[in-house]
Write an enzyme that holds these catalytic residues in place. Structure first.
Site, PDB file in Angstrom:
ATOM      1  N   LEU A  17       0.834  -1.211   0.000  1.00 36.67           N
ATOM      2  CA  LEU A  17       0.000   0.000   0.000  1.00 36.67           C
ATOM      3  C   LEU A  17       0.866   1.256   0.000  1.00 36.67           C
ATOM      4  O   LEU A  17       0.359   2.370  -0.166  1.00 36.67           O
ATOM      5  CB  LEU A  17      -0.933   0.024   1.213  1.00 36.67           C
ATOM      6  CG  LEU A  17      -2.004  -1.059   1.266  1.00 36.67           C
ATOM      7  CD1 LEU A  17      -2.876  -0.878   2.506  1.00 36.67           C
ATOM      8  CD2 LEU A  17      -2.878  -1.020   0.016  1.00 36.67           C
ATOM      9  N   GLY A  20       6.203   2.584   3.039  1.00 35.49           N
ATOM     10  CA  GLY A  20       7.519   3.218   2.943  1.00 35.49           C
ATOM     11  C   GLY A  20       7.410   4.636   2.428  1.00 35.49           C
ATOM     12  O   GLY A  20       8.059   5.553   2.947  1.00 35.49           O
ATOM     13  N   ILE A  21       6.553   4.834   1.429  1.00 31.67           N
ATOM     14  CA  ILE A  21       6.418   6.171   0.843  1.00 31.67           C
ATOM     15  C   ILE A  21       5.670   7.106   1.803  1.00 31.67           C
ATOM     16  O   ILE A  21       6.008   8.279   1.931  1.00 31.67           O
ATOM     17  CB  ILE A  21       5.666   6.099  -0.519  1.00 31.67           C
ATOM     18  CG1 ILE A  21       6.432   5.195  -1.498  1.00 31.67           C
ATOM     19  CG2 ILE A  21       5.453   7.485  -1.112  1.00 31.67           C
ATOM     20  CD1 ILE A  21       7.800   5.696  -1.888  1.00 31.67           C
ATOM     21  N   TYR A  56      13.398 -11.895  -6.719  1.00 31.82           N
ATOM     22  CA  TYR A  56      12.018 -12.377  -6.846  1.00 31.82           C
ATOM     23  C   TYR A  56      11.310 -12.316  -5.502  1.00 31.82           C
ATOM     24  O   TYR A  56      10.105 -12.140  -5.411  1.00 31.82           O
ATOM     25  CB  TYR A  56      11.989 -13.813  -7.378  1.00 31.82           C
ATOM     26  CG  TYR A  56      12.402 -13.913  -8.820  1.00 31.82           C
ATOM     27  CD1 TYR A  56      11.554 -13.442  -9.829  1.00 31.82           C
ATOM     28  CD2 TYR A  56      13.628 -14.453  -9.172  1.00 31.82           C
ATOM     29  CE1 TYR A  56      11.937 -13.507 -11.157  1.00 31.82           C
ATOM     30  CE2 TYR A  56      14.018 -14.526 -10.510  1.00 31.82           C
ATOM     31  CZ  TYR A  56      13.160 -14.051 -11.498  1.00 31.82           C
ATOM     32  OH  TYR A  56      13.540 -14.108 -12.804  1.00 31.82           O
ATOM     33  N   ASP A  73      13.050  -0.030   1.036  1.00 28.50           N
ATOM     34  CA  ASP A  73      12.419   1.180   1.570  1.00 28.50           C
ATOM     35  C   ASP A  73      13.458   2.176   2.090  1.00 28.50           C
ATOM     36  O   ASP A  73      13.225   3.383   2.095  1.00 28.50           O
ATOM     37  CB  ASP A  73      11.434   0.832   2.695  1.00 28.50           C
ATOM     38  CG  ASP A  73      10.056   0.490   2.126  1.00 28.50           C
ATOM     39  OD1 ASP A  73       9.741   0.952   1.012  1.00 28.50           O
ATOM     40  OD2 ASP A  73       9.304  -0.249   2.788  1.00 28.50           O
ATOM     41  N   GLY A 356      24.286  -7.629 -11.204  1.00 20.35           N
ATOM     42  CA  GLY A 356      23.698  -8.957 -11.079  1.00 20.35           C
ATOM     43  C   GLY A 356      24.707 -10.001 -10.632  1.00 20.35           C
ATOM     44  O   GLY A 356      25.889  -9.713 -10.454  1.00 20.35           O
ATOM     45  N   CYS A 383      28.515  -2.331 -11.894  1.00 22.72           N
ATOM     46  CA  CYS A 383      29.007  -3.527 -11.192  1.00 22.72           C
ATOM     47  C   CYS A 383      29.163  -4.688 -12.175  1.00 22.72           C
ATOM     48  O   CYS A 383      30.099  -4.676 -12.975  1.00 22.72           O
ATOM     49  CB  CYS A 383      28.113  -3.840 -10.006  1.00 22.72           C
ATOM     50  SG  CYS A 383      29.003  -4.698  -8.703  1.00 22.72           S
ATOM     51  N   GLU A 407      33.745 -15.773 -11.966  1.00 24.48           N
ATOM     52  CA  GLU A 407      32.422 -16.068 -11.393  1.00 24.48           C
ATOM     53  C   GLU A 407      31.629 -16.954 -12.359  1.00 24.48           C
ATOM     54  O   GLU A 407      30.867 -17.828 -11.935  1.00 24.48           O
ATOM     55  CB  GLU A 407      31.648 -14.761 -11.137  1.00 24.48           C
ATOM     56  CG  GLU A 407      30.252 -14.994 -10.557  1.00 24.48           C
ATOM     57  CD  GLU A 407      29.452 -13.702 -10.341  1.00 24.48           C
ATOM     58  OE1 GLU A 407      29.928 -12.615 -10.699  1.00 24.48           O
ATOM     59  OE2 GLU A 407      28.333 -13.810  -9.801  1.00 24.48           O
ATOM     60  N   ARG A 464      31.835  -9.330  -5.143  1.00 20.27           N
ATOM     61  CA  ARG A 464      32.968 -10.172  -4.727  1.00 20.27           C
ATOM     62  C   ARG A 464      34.119 -10.124  -5.723  1.00 20.27           C
ATOM     63  O   ARG A 464      35.238 -10.422  -5.392  1.00 20.27           O
ATOM     64  CB  ARG A 464      32.530 -11.639  -4.641  1.00 20.27           C
ATOM     65  CG  ARG A 464      31.606 -11.958  -3.532  1.00 20.27           C
ATOM     66  CD  ARG A 464      31.540 -13.439  -3.198  1.00 20.27           C
ATOM     67  NE  ARG A 464      30.848 -13.556  -1.931  1.00 20.27           N
ATOM     68  CZ  ARG A 464      29.519 -13.502  -1.806  1.00 20.27           C
ATOM     69  NH1 ARG A 464      28.753 -13.362  -2.864  1.00 20.27           N
ATOM     70  NH2 ARG A 464      28.967 -13.582  -0.608  1.00 20.27           N
ATOM     71  N   HIS A 509      27.994   1.114  -6.992  1.00 18.69           N
ATOM     72  CA  HIS A 509      26.572   1.353  -7.310  1.00 18.69           C
ATOM     73  C   HIS A 509      26.208   2.822  -7.078  1.00 18.69           C
ATOM     74  O   HIS A 509      25.794   3.171  -5.967  1.00 18.69           O
ATOM     75  CB  HIS A 509      25.687   0.479  -6.417  1.00 18.69           C
ATOM     76  CG  HIS A 509      25.791  -0.979  -6.701  1.00 18.69           C
ATOM     77  ND1 HIS A 509      24.902  -1.643  -7.507  1.00 18.69           N
ATOM     78  CD2 HIS A 509      26.699  -1.900  -6.296  1.00 18.69           C
ATOM     79  CE1 HIS A 509      25.247  -2.914  -7.585  1.00 18.69           C
ATOM     80  NE2 HIS A 509      26.334  -3.102  -6.856  1.00 18.69           N
ATOM     81  N   GLU A 511      23.650   4.282  -7.995  1.00 19.18           N
ATOM     82  CA  GLU A 511      22.199   4.443  -7.812  1.00 19.18           C
ATOM     83  C   GLU A 511      21.798   4.519  -6.336  1.00 19.18           C
ATOM     84  O   GLU A 511      20.748   5.056  -6.013  1.00 19.18           O
ATOM     85  CB  GLU A 511      21.438   3.305  -8.525  1.00 19.18           C
ATOM     86  CG  GLU A 511      21.556   1.917  -7.918  1.00 19.18           C
ATOM     87  CD  GLU A 511      22.766   1.114  -8.392  1.00 19.18           C
ATOM     88  OE1 GLU A 511      23.760   1.741  -8.824  1.00 19.18           O
ATOM     89  OE2 GLU A 511      22.736  -0.131  -8.314  1.00 19.18           O
TER      90      GLU A 511
HETATM   91  N1  GLN Z   1      28.477 -10.749  -9.453  1.00 14.77           N
HETATM   92  C1  GLN Z   1      29.430  -9.693  -9.476  1.00 14.77           C
HETATM   93  C2  GLN Z   1      30.353  -9.725  -8.281  1.00 14.77           C
HETATM   94  O1  GLN Z   1      30.048 -10.309  -7.275  1.00 14.77           O
HETATM   95  C3  GLN Z   1      28.755  -8.344  -9.576  1.00 14.77           C
HETATM   96  C4  GLN Z   1      27.867  -7.994  -8.422  1.00 14.77           C
HETATM   97  C5  GLN Z   1      26.942  -6.853  -8.699  1.00 14.77           C
HETATM   98  O2  GLN Z   1      26.626  -6.560  -9.841  1.00 14.77           O
HETATM   99  N2  GLN Z   1      26.430  -6.236  -7.644  1.00 14.77           N
HETATM  100  O3  GLN Z   1      31.413  -9.135  -8.314  1.00 14.77           O
END
Ligand code: GLN
Length: 538
Positions: A17, A20-21, A56, A73, A356, A383, A407, A464, A509, A511
Site C-alpha cells: 500500500l 515506505g512512501i 524475486y 524502503d 547482477g 558492477c 564467477e 565479490r 553502485h 544508484e
Molecule cells: N556478481 C558480481 C560480483 O560479485 C557483480 C555484483 C553486482 O553486480 N552487484 O562481483
C-alpha cells in the site's frame, strides 16, 4: 531536555500500500519544518538481512554507507530525506533473535527463561530507541513491515503497545489501510479498514491516524464512517489517493494536513509550515520535460518492478535536472544475442547494463556492451555491467578469446575479472561481500573527471569480483582506461573508453546515492549524453 518523538507506521488489509512512501513523506514534511528526522524499517522475516534474498523474493537489496544490506524502503528514505541511513535503520526478526540468542549464550540473562515477552520485545524496543541515542533526532519514524494480523508481526505490535503506554503523547501510531472501490456497487468500502483496525485493537493498539489508500477520493461521509467505527477524529482520517509519481505523495499528504495532525497530537508547534519550494521545483521539472530519451535497461529481472528500484529512481532525479523524460526500455538480457542487437537496441539513446550475479543472461549483457561500444552509444555499466564491458573489450578488441569472469567460468584462459584475494577464504554468503562506502581517486583529463569535477569520491559497493590488475596495462594500451581507482587496495573502480563519446563502467553502485536534493552526477551525465546522442540521430 528535549524528548525524541516516536511515530509508528503499521499497515493493514494488504501489502504494497506504500507504507515506505507514506513514512518517507511524513518524514519529509517534518524535515522541511526544520525538525531532525530519521526513519527505520522493522522487517518481520527471519533472514538476518535481505542480502541473501533473491530479487524475486524481495526486490532490490539496498546498501547503506556502512555496508548494511537492507530493505529497499531505506532507498526511499534516503532519496526523500537526503540523509544517510545505516544498519540501525533496518532490523529484522532474524537480527533480533540472533542478538537475543547471543546474549543468552553469554549468560547475560542470569538464568532467566528467555521469552518473546519481555526479551524479544525489549530487544525490539532497544533497536527502536538506539537510533536517537548516538545522535539526537526530534522524530524517529518506524515502519513495521508486513500487515497487522500476521503471526510474525505480533512481537513488533506488542513493542509498539508497550512504547505507547510508556511514552504517552511522545508516541503515535499511523495505520495505513486500503479503502477498495467496488466497481459493481460503485462504492468505496470501509469494512476492510474497520476489520484491520479491530485486529490492531486486539493487540492493544489504537491507531491515532488512519491513512486510507484509495483509487477514488474519500467523501466526507466515508471519512466520518471510518472515524466513527475506528475511534478517531474525522481530521485523523487521511486520504492517500493513487499518484502518478511517488514524489507527489509528500505534497498530497501536506494537502491532507497529515503533518499538522501528527504535530497537534504530539503537542508540537504546527508553525512554521514546511518549506516545499525545492521539492515542488523538482516535481514540476519531472512532470513537464522539454525532451525525452530512450534508455535500455539490460538485466535479467526486467519483469520485476522492484528489482532495479534505485536505478529507476536515479533516472527520475537525473531526468528532472536535464528537463528530460527518461523512457526506460527494459530488455531481458537472455533475449539478446549477436544477431539481434541491432534490431533490439538501435532505437536506444543510451544503454545501461545492470548489476547482477551468476551466469544467466550474461552473454546478452556482453553483447549489449559490444553494441554500445561499436556504435558510439552512451553506455553505463554498473558492477556486473562494468565487468561485462571489460570482458567484451578483452574478447573483441584485445582478441583474448574466451576471456571471462571467474564467477562465470573458473577455467577461462583470460580471467580479466577475478575474485579478490581476501574473498577466496570466505565460505558464508550473508554479509560477506565488499560492502558499503569506499574511497575512489579519479584521474584528471578523463570523461569521469568531467562528470564528477572532483578527485576524491566515495561510492557504495556490493560485489565479490574485481577487475584483474594483471591485465591493466594491456587494456590501457588498447583504449580502455582506468579512470578511477582505489589507491589503498589497488583496485580499478571505474573504466572508460578513450575513443567513444561516453562509455563508463563502474564497479560500485551510484544508484544508491542519488537523491532528489542531490541527483547522482553519473546519471545526470549519462542522461545528458543520451540527449546529445538523440540529437545526433535526428
Ligand atoms: N556478481 C558480481 C560480483 O560479485 C557483480 C555484483 C553486482 O553486480 N552487484 O562481483
Amino acid at each position: 531536555m528535549k524528548n525524541t518523538k516516536y511515530i509508528f507506521v503499521t499497515g493493514g488489509v494488504s501489502s504494497s500500500l506504500g507504507k515506505g512512501i507514506i513514512s518517507a513523506s511524513v518524514a519529509k514534511l517534518l524535515q522541511q519544518r526544520g525538525f531532525s528526522v530519521t526513519i527505520q524499517k522493522l522487517d518481520p522475516y527471519i533472514n538476518v538481512d535481505p542480502g541473501t534474498l533473491n530479487p524475486y523474493e524481495h526486490g532490490e537489496c539496498y546498501v547503506t554507507e556502512d555496508g548494511a544490506e537492507t530493505d529497499l524502503d531505506l532507498g526511499h528514505y534516503e532519496r526523500f530525506l537526503n540523509i544517510p541511513t545505516s544498519q540501525a535503520n533496518n532490523v529484522t526478526t532474524g537480527r533480533i533473535y540472533k542478538s537475543v540468542i547471543e546474549k543468552e549464550r553469554r549468560g547475560d540473562y542470569l538464568g532467566q527463561t528467555v521469552q518473546v515477552i519481555p526479551h524479544i520485545t525489549d530487544e525490539i524496543k532497544y533497536c527502536i530507541k538506539l537510533l536517537s541515542q548516538k545522535k539526537f533526532f526530534d522524530f524517529v519514524i518506524t515502519e513495521i513491515g508486513g500487515t497487522v494480523g500476521d503471526i510474525e508481526s505480533l512481537p513488533y505490535i506488542e513493542a509498539v503497545r508497550q512504547m505507547r503506554w510508556e511514552m504517552g503523547r511522545n508516541c503515535l501510531v499511523i495505520h495505513l489501510t486500503l479503502v477498495p472501490y467496488l466497481a459493481a456497487a460503485g462504492e468505496l468500502k470501509t469494512k476492510p479498514t474497520q476489520h484491520s483496525v479491530k485486529t490492531l485493537l486486539e493487540s492493544g493498539v489504537q491507531p491515532d491516524i488512519i491513512v486510507c489508500r484509495t483509487e477514488h477520493h474519500l467523501t466526507p461521509g466515508i471519512r466520518e464512517k471510518i472515524a466513527r467505527f475506528c475511534n478517531v477524529e474525522p481530521t485523523s482520517v487521511i486520504e492517500s489517493i493513487d499518484a502518478a509519481s511517488i514524489y507527489e505523495v509528500p505534497l498530497l499528504m501536506y494537502a491532507e494536513k497529515l503533518d499538522e495532525e501528527v504535530l497537534t497530537k504530539m503537542d508540537m508547534p504546527s508553525e512554521p509550515k514546511p518549506d516545499l519550494r525545492k521539492w515542488k521545483e523538482f516535481l514540476s521539472k519531472l512532470k513537464q520535460p522539454l525532451s525525452e530519451v530512450n534508455i535500455g535497461l539490460i538485466g535479467k529481472y526486467i519483469e520485476l518492478k522492484d528489482a532495479y528500484k534505485s536505478i529507476v529512481e536515479s533516472f527520475s532525479h537525473a531526468g528532472a535536472v536535464n528537463d528530460c523524460k527518461v523512457n526506460i526500455v527494459r530488455i531481458h538480457s537472455e533475449s539478446l544475442n549477436e544477431d539481434n542487437t541491432k534490431e533490439k537496441l538501435s532505437d536506444l539513446d543510451g544503454i545501461l547494463v545492470a548489476p547482477g550475479f551468476g551466469p544467466r543472461g550474461i552473454e546478452g549483457k556482453i553483447e549489449a556492451s559490444r553494441y554500445a561500444r561499436e556504435n558510439g552509444i552512451p553506455f553505463l555499466g554498473i558492477c556486473l555491467g562494468m565487468q561485462c564491458a571489460v570482458i567484451e573489450f578483452a574478447r573483441n578488441v584485445m582478441k583474448f578469446k574466451e576471456a571471462h569472469s571467474t564467477e562465470m567460468n573458473s577455467q577461462t584462459p583470460y580471467p580479466v575479472i577475478d575474485m579478490m584475494e581476501n574473498q577466496k577464504k570466505i565460505s558464508g554468503m550473508g554479509g560477506t561481500m565488499r560492502l558499503g562506502s569506499y574511497p575512489c581517486t579519479i584521474k584528471k583529463g578523463t570523461i569521469t573527471f568531467d562528470i564528477y569535477h572532483e578527485i576524491n569520491i566515495h561510492e557504495r559497493h556490493r560485489h565479490r569480483y574485481e577487475f584483474n590488475n594483471k591485465y591493466l596495462k594491456e587494456f590501457e594500451s588498447a583504449g580502455m582506461i582506468a579512470s578511477g581507482v582505489n589507491t589503498k587496495d589497488d583496485l580499478v573502480e571505474i573504466i572508460e573508453l578513450k575513443n567513444h563519446p561516453w562509455f563508463i563502467g563502474i564497479q560500485f553502485h551510484p544508484e544508491y546515492k542519488s537523491t532528489v536534493d542531490k541527483p547522482h552526477p553519473l546519471f545526470v551525465g549519462f542522461v545528458t549524453a543520451a540527449k546529445t546522442q538523440r540529437k545526433l540521430k535526428s
